[in-house]
Design a protein around this motif. Structure first.
Motif, short mmCIF file in Angstrom:
data_model
loop_
_atom_site.label_atom_id
_atom_site.label_comp_id
_atom_site.label_asym_id
_atom_site.label_seq_id
_atom_site.Cartn_x
_atom_site.Cartn_y
_atom_site.Cartn_z
N GLU A 166 16.65 1.08 12.33
CA GLU A 166 15.97 2.36 12.20
C GLU A 166 16.99 3.47 12.35
OE1 GLU A 166 13.42 4.89 15.30
OE2 GLU A 166 12.34 3.12 14.58
N HIS A 167 16.91 4.48 11.51
CA HIS A 167 17.91 5.55 11.60
C HIS A 167 17.30 6.89 11.25
CE1 HIS A 167 18.16 3.89 7.49
NE2 HIS A 167 18.52 5.11 7.09
N THR A 168 17.92 7.93 11.75
CA THR A 168 17.53 9.30 11.44
C THR A 168 18.72 10.01 10.80
OG1 THR A 168 18.16 10.10 13.64
CG2 THR A 168 15.87 9.43 13.32
N ARG A 169 18.40 10.87 9.83
CA ARG A 169 19.42 11.66 9.15
C ARG A 169 19.06 13.14 9.32
NH1 ARG A 169 20.14 8.89 3.26
NH2 ARG A 169 21.63 10.60 3.11
N LYS A 170 19.99 13.90 9.88
CA LYS A 170 19.78 15.32 10.09
C LYS A 170 20.90 16.10 9.41
CE LYS A 170 17.88 14.47 14.72
NZ LYS A 170 18.05 14.76 16.16
N ALA A 171 20.57 17.26 8.88
CA ALA A 171 21.60 18.09 8.23
C ALA A 171 21.21 19.56 8.33
CB ALA A 171 21.77 17.69 6.77
N MET A 172 22.23 20.40 8.53
CA MET A 172 22.07 21.85 8.48
C MET A 172 23.09 22.36 7.49
SD MET A 172 20.82 24.77 9.34
CE MET A 172 19.87 24.54 10.84
#
Length: 258
Positions: free
Chosen positions: A244-250
């Motif tokens: 399970e993974h999360t991807r965050k970007a700004m």
């Protein structure tokens, strides 16, 4: 994924257009802060990658009455920090060479100063975790298609034009191809469907109507994949999964409008 190294991820850019334009294009440059984290079945963090990537974007749109068609592409690449564990569970630090690319096509429909929007986006991600003296690296590529559904608004002030959008992200399973620095045969697998959120805004100053300052935040969660067989020279050696993974970007960008 957690084998020799655990695996990682990241995400795309967008735009807003003046209400008076029929055809509008833009070219931009910017930087994207990306964070990717992976978790085991108990919710413990296995991997965290983070860093800033430089990049560029192109976009075009056509407005016909209340309907606006738009399309765009962006690319970001560079090196980010990797913190994870080896297969033996020993903490390890390295560098990930990351390349992100996306293309999108969509439409919005305006009602007054508000609008509803829908878009399809194809996301590509190339990720090479560099090996160290203690562990071999991984070479991974990801491809996924996403549906964005949302709404937004816009207004003008003495300082300039401002817009704000929010959209839900419904992501098809990511198709992954994994290389193991020659230690095992390459593996292909599909993750499960992901869900996320995108928030973006843009400001077009009155004193420079050909410029636009853009900001975007992305968050995507992808559940653990099913297991895929792992082999060496064709001989079965076990199984491998993508956690399970999360991807965050700004993303922050400056665009030239034409």
């Amino acid at each position: 994924m957690r084998l020799i190294w655990p695996a990682a991820a990241a995400l795309t850019a967008s735009f807003s257009l003046p209400a008076s334009a029929q055809w509008q294009g833009s070219i931009g440059v910017g930087a994207r802060s990306v964070t990717h984290a992976e978790y085991d079945a108990a919710g413990r963090q296995l991997v965290r990658e983070h860093g800033w990537l430089p990049g560029a974007s192109l976009s075009a749109a056509y407005r016909q009455g209340s309907l606006r068609w738009f399309g765009g592409a962006d690319w970001y690449g560079g090196d980010i920090e990797y913190a994870g564990r080896t297969q033996a569970g020993v903490a390890a630090a390295s560098t990930t060479s990351t390349r992100l690319g996306a293309v999108r096509l969509g439409a919005s429909y305006a009602v007054g100063r508000d609008h509803a929007l829908a878009a399809l986006e194809i996301d590509r991600w190339q990720r090479d975790i560099l090996g160290t003296a203690a562990a071999a690296g991984l070479q991974e590529s990801y491809r996924s298609t996403r549906l964005l559904l949302g709404a937004g608004t816009g207004w003008r002030s003495a300082a300039g034009a401002i817009s704000a959008d929010a959209a839900f992200i419904l992501a098809a399973p990511e198709h992954m191809r994994i290389g193991f620095s020659g230690l095992y045969d390459p593996v292909s697998l599909d993750t499960r469907r992901g869900r996320g959120l995108r928030l973006e805004s843009a400001f077009q100053p009155a004193w420079a109507s050909y410029l636009q300052v853009q900001a975007r935040a992305d968050w995507l969660k992808v559940p653990r994949s099913a297991a895929a067989p792992l082999a060496a020279n064709g001989a079965f050696r076990g199984t491998v999964t993508q956690p399970e993974h999360t991807r965050k970007a700004m993303t922050l960008a400056l665009a030239y409008l034409f």
